[in-house]
Design a protein around this motif. Structure first.
Motif, short mmCIF file in Angstrom:
data_model
loop_
_atom_site.label_atom_id
_atom_site.label_comp_id
_atom_site.label_asym_id
_atom_site.label_seq_id
_atom_site.Cartn_x
_atom_site.Cartn_y
_atom_site.Cartn_z
N PRO A 1 11.95 -19.89 -37.20
CA PRO A 1 11.92 -21.20 -37.87
C PRO A 1 13.21 -21.45 -38.65
N GLN A 2 13.54 -22.71 -38.82
CA GLN A 2 14.65 -23.10 -39.68
C GLN A 2 14.18 -23.47 -41.08
N ILE A 3 12.94 -23.96 -41.15
CA ILE A 3 12.31 -24.30 -42.43
C ILE A 3 10.91 -23.72 -42.46
N ILE A 4 10.54 -23.14 -43.60
CA ILE A 4 9.17 -22.67 -43.81
C ILE A 4 8.56 -23.47 -44.95
N CYS A 5 7.45 -24.15 -44.69
CA CYS A 5 6.69 -24.83 -45.74
C CYS A 5 5.64 -23.83 -46.24
N LEU A 6 5.79 -23.36 -47.46
CA LEU A 6 5.04 -22.21 -47.97
C LEU A 6 4.23 -22.57 -49.20
N ASP A 7 2.91 -22.38 -49.09
CA ASP A 7 2.04 -22.64 -50.24
C ASP A 7 2.28 -21.58 -51.31
N HIS A 8 2.24 -21.98 -52.56
CA HIS A 8 2.54 -21.01 -53.62
C HIS A 8 1.31 -20.17 -53.99
N LEU A 9 0.12 -20.60 -53.53
CA LEU A 9 -1.10 -19.82 -53.78
C LEU A 9 -1.74 -19.45 -52.45
N LEU A 10 -1.66 -18.18 -52.08
CA LEU A 10 -2.24 -17.69 -50.84
C LEU A 10 -3.21 -16.55 -51.16
N PRO A 11 -4.20 -16.32 -50.31
CA PRO A 11 -5.24 -15.34 -50.64
C PRO A 11 -4.78 -13.89 -50.69
N ASP A 12 -3.78 -13.52 -49.91
CA ASP A 12 -3.41 -12.11 -49.83
C ASP A 12 -2.17 -11.77 -50.64
N LYS A 13 -1.24 -12.70 -50.75
CA LYS A 13 0.01 -12.41 -51.46
C LYS A 13 0.53 -13.69 -52.09
N ASP A 14 1.00 -13.59 -53.30
CA ASP A 14 1.52 -14.74 -54.02
C ASP A 14 2.68 -15.38 -53.27
N GLY A 15 2.67 -16.71 -53.20
CA GLY A 15 3.72 -17.41 -52.47
C GLY A 15 5.11 -17.17 -53.03
N LEU A 16 5.23 -17.00 -54.34
CA LEU A 16 6.53 -16.73 -54.94
C LEU A 16 7.07 -15.36 -54.51
N THR A 17 6.17 -14.39 -54.35
CA THR A 17 6.59 -13.09 -53.84
C THR A 17 7.09 -13.20 -52.41
N LEU A 18 6.37 -13.98 -51.61
CA LEU A 18 6.80 -14.20 -50.22
C LEU A 18 8.14 -14.93 -50.18
N LEU A 19 8.30 -15.91 -51.06
CA LEU A 19 9.57 -16.63 -51.13
C LEU A 19 10.72 -15.67 -51.39
N SER A 20 10.54 -14.78 -52.35
CA SER A 20 11.57 -13.80 -52.68
C SER A 20 11.89 -12.92 -51.49
N GLU A 21 10.86 -12.48 -50.77
CA GLU A 21 11.06 -11.61 -49.60
C GLU A 21 11.78 -12.35 -48.48
N ILE A 22 11.40 -13.61 -48.25
CA ILE A 22 12.06 -14.39 -47.20
C ILE A 22 13.52 -14.61 -47.52
N ARG A 23 13.82 -14.98 -48.77
CA ARG A 23 15.20 -15.24 -49.17
C ARG A 23 16.06 -13.99 -49.03
N ALA A 24 15.47 -12.81 -49.29
CA ALA A 24 16.22 -11.56 -49.18
C ALA A 24 16.47 -11.17 -47.73
N ALA A 25 15.46 -11.35 -46.89
CA ALA A 25 15.58 -10.90 -45.50
C ALA A 25 16.15 -11.96 -44.56
N TYR A 26 15.92 -13.24 -44.89
CA TYR A 26 16.36 -14.33 -44.01
C TYR A 26 17.02 -15.43 -44.84
N PRO A 27 18.18 -15.19 -45.40
CA PRO A 27 18.81 -16.17 -46.30
C PRO A 27 19.17 -17.48 -45.62
N HIS A 28 19.23 -17.49 -44.30
CA HIS A 28 19.58 -18.72 -43.57
C HIS A 28 18.39 -19.65 -43.41
#
Length: 268
Positions: A52-79
């Motif tokens: 994907p070029q854009i991810i629309c990510l909810d900030h409240l998810l049942p298994d992992k906080d969206g902000l944590t996922l955001l941090s992981e995505i930005r670190a692994a896939y900065p583009h």
């Protein structure tokens, strides 16, 4: 401008209605929804498979906080640009997401207009980065060698503005995602210019301008806005603003605005 391919979007939200609505809005000539997830468990594998070029990510998810996922995505896939989806009116959510590198925000309940505007801002940034990269540096022989702090709660806006300023020979020594941090960075680094967005969390640009002008009058402040409002301009000018940059950014217009400010430094 040459038409670009459809932008690939991945939706991550545990609410089926939200996913259905976003898909209906975004499946058009400009965007293609290539996948949907209801949690973050398989997000990494989905990114690797779907690109994907854009991810629309909810900030409240049942298994992992969206902000944590955001941090992981930005670190692994900065583009990859990440647009946060939130139904919370807690300003800390937007503040933390901006700090972690969110490209924009879709606030529930959202309208088609809001969604398209947020994603178009990101797409515009990518287009303008390509244009800026192809331009001949008009200051290659006599760069300004000035220093700048930029403040905008949108990562895409900071990214584009940083690129344009660097092309002019202006070093961006600090980036802020809210007005309070902008004041602190200006106080610490005392840059030649500070570019402040009007609309930011914690402290807006006009409030930050007043403090910066009082504490660091030598720093020339350029205000950033999507609204060419005479009232806003009057307020900012009276508070000490020396120039304006109108969104959406275009490299030529930004260069002209900043050039007028930097001319007073006699560094061209």
């Amino acid at each position: 401008m040459q038409l670009r391919n459809r932008i690939r979007v991945l939706i991550v939200d545990d609410c089926a209605a939200t996913r259905i609505t976003l898909r209906a809005i975004l499946n058009n000539n400009q965007y293609e929804v290539i996948g949907e997830l209801n949690d973050g468990k398989k997000l990494d594998s989905a990114i690797a498979k779907l690109h994907p070029q854009i991810i629309c990510l909810d900030h409240l998810l049942p298994d992992k906080d969206g902000l944590t996922l955001l941090s992981e995505i930005r670190a692994a896939y900065p583009h990859i640009s990440v647009v946060m989806i939130t139904g919370s009116d807690d300003i800390a959510v937007r503040h933390n997401a901006a700090m972690l590198g969110a490209a924009g925000f879709i606030c529930k309940p959202f309208s088609q207009k809001q969604v398209i505007e947020v994603l178009q801002a990101d797409a515009h940034t990518e287009d303008m980065l390509m244009i800026a990269a192809k331009q001949v540096n008009p200051f290659a022989d006599q760069p300004y060698h000035a220093r700048a702090v930029i403040a905008d709660d949108s990562l895409t806006m900071r990214r584009l503005l940083t690129n344009i300023l660097a092309h002019m020979g202006v070093e961006v020594i600090g980036e802020a995602y809210d007005g309070k941090q902008a004041v602190e960075l200006v106080s610490e680094h005392r840059p030649d210019i500070a570019c402040l967005d009007f609309e930011m969390p914690v402290m807006n640009g006009l409030e930050a301008l007043k403090i910066i002008h009082h504490q660091n009058a030598a720093t020339k402040v350029i205000m950033i806005t999507a609204l060419a409002s005479r009232e806003l301009f009057t307020q900012a000018t009276n508070a000490g603003a020396k120039g304006y940059i109108i969104k959406p950014f275009h490299p030529d217009r930004v260069t002209q605005s900043v050039s007028r400010i930097l001319a007073s430094y006699n560094q061209i």
